[in-house]
Design a protein around this motif. Sequence first.
Motif, PDB file in Angstrom:
ATOM      1  N   GLN A   1      31.120  50.179  41.530  1.00 48.29           N
ATOM      2  CA  GLN A   1      30.187  49.582  40.572  1.00 48.29           C
ATOM      3  C   GLN A   1      29.720  48.206  41.034  1.00 48.29           C
ATOM      4  O   GLN A   1      28.550  47.845  40.860  1.00 48.29           O
ATOM      5  N   ASP A   2      30.636  47.420  41.612  1.00 47.42           N
ATOM      6  CA  ASP A   2      30.310  46.051  42.003  1.00 47.42           C
ATOM      7  C   ASP A   2      29.831  45.933  43.449  1.00 47.42           C
ATOM      8  O   ASP A   2      29.710  44.816  43.965  1.00 47.42           O
TER       9      ASP A   2
ATOM     10  N   ALA B   1      25.119  46.613  42.250  1.00 51.47           N
ATOM     11  CA  ALA B   1      25.044  45.467  41.355  1.00 51.47           C
ATOM     12  C   ALA B   1      23.857  44.545  41.645  1.00 51.47           C
ATOM     13  O   ALA B   1      23.413  43.810  40.760  1.00 51.47           O
TER      14      ALA B   1
ATOM     15  N   PHE C   1      27.819  43.056  36.888  1.00 51.30           N
ATOM     16  CA  PHE C   1      29.128  43.051  37.533  1.00 51.30           C
ATOM     17  C   PHE C   1      30.230  43.296  36.511  1.00 51.30           C
ATOM     18  O   PHE C   1      30.212  42.712  35.422  1.00 51.30           O
ATOM     19  N   SER C   2      31.200  44.122  36.881  1.00 51.32           N
ATOM     20  CA  SER C   2      32.366  44.312  36.018  1.00 51.32           C
ATOM     21  C   SER C   2      33.405  43.225  36.261  1.00 51.32           C
ATOM     22  O   SER C   2      34.244  42.962  35.416  1.00 51.32           O
ATOM     23  N   SER C   3      33.322  42.584  37.438  1.00 49.75           N
ATOM     24  CA  SER C   3      34.312  41.582  37.833  1.00 49.75           C
ATOM     25  C   SER C   3      33.679  40.192  37.880  1.00 49.75           C
ATOM     26  O   SER C   3      32.697  39.967  38.583  1.00 49.75           O
TER      27      SER C   3
ATOM     28  N   GLU D   1      33.963  38.831  41.491  1.00 47.94           N
ATOM     29  CA  GLU D   1      32.971  39.325  42.438  1.00 47.94           C
ATOM     30  C   GLU D   1      31.595  38.720  42.155  1.00 47.94           C
ATOM     31  O   GLU D   1      30.842  38.405  43.081  1.00 47.94           O
ATOM     32  N   PHE D   2      31.268  38.526  40.892  1.00 50.97           N
ATOM     33  CA  PHE D   2      30.004  37.879  40.530  1.00 50.97           C
ATOM     34  C   PHE D   2      29.948  36.462  41.107  1.00 50.97           C
ATOM     35  O   PHE D   2      28.948  36.073  41.719  1.00 50.97           O
TER      36      PHE D   2
END
Length: 243
Positions: A25-26, A31, A221-223, A226-227
């Motif tokens: 996802q990321d 993303a 972003f889910s994290s 990571e963003f």
Amino acid sequence: MEFRGASVYDQTDFFSNYMKRRNRQDSPNNAIEGPIIFELIRSIQEISILDLGCGDASFGKELLHLGAKNYTGVEGSQQMVEAARSNLLEQNGTIHCETMESYDYPEEAFDLVTSRFAFHYVSDVNRLFQAVYKTLKENGRFVFSIQHPLTTSSFASKQSGDKRGNWIVDDYFHEGERKEPWIDQVVVKYHRTIEQYFIALRQAGFTVLDLREGTPKRERFSSEEEFVRRQRIPVVLAFSCVK
């Protein structure tokens, strides 16, 4: 051993590991780059699309579901071609097992030509952009993404692993071949500056309408980690052009 073009995707372990990374996802593909490409493409209702370096054609499948008239993918990896043809079963799509350089571009055949993270594998983009211009209908659009030139100038910082915490920018104005350690292999890419891409597009006859460097957006972003990491340096460069 080093790999050129799409050949690395025919290595079984590499292919498997790449697909796992690609589908996170990321991942930058999902993303950052994907939303930009769809924004630049805009309407796709009843248009003919050519996708260069189409990979497994999951993008093509999505375009057809969104209303594209037909989809043609060009892909140099046999493993990717098999995955692409499987993805497009019972869809109005065709996959050619050809490199972007060897494909026989029909004249004025497509309304839209796309490519996602592929042109940095091509040694001569001037010739490629001229072929794309020829294959587009009048007022046809050309939308593509590449790995941002800030990240292809030097791969010295990748010696410590794939998940970099710092990036070295060096030899930026030296156009040409670069060798990147990636997923336990070495792949050959071609570095060019943003200016060189722009000039090549103009020389081929295109009008450049838009340019994006992939500013990260938190909601994609889910994290949080990571963003924050992706705010440090651009990893995507995308162009929107018209014939």
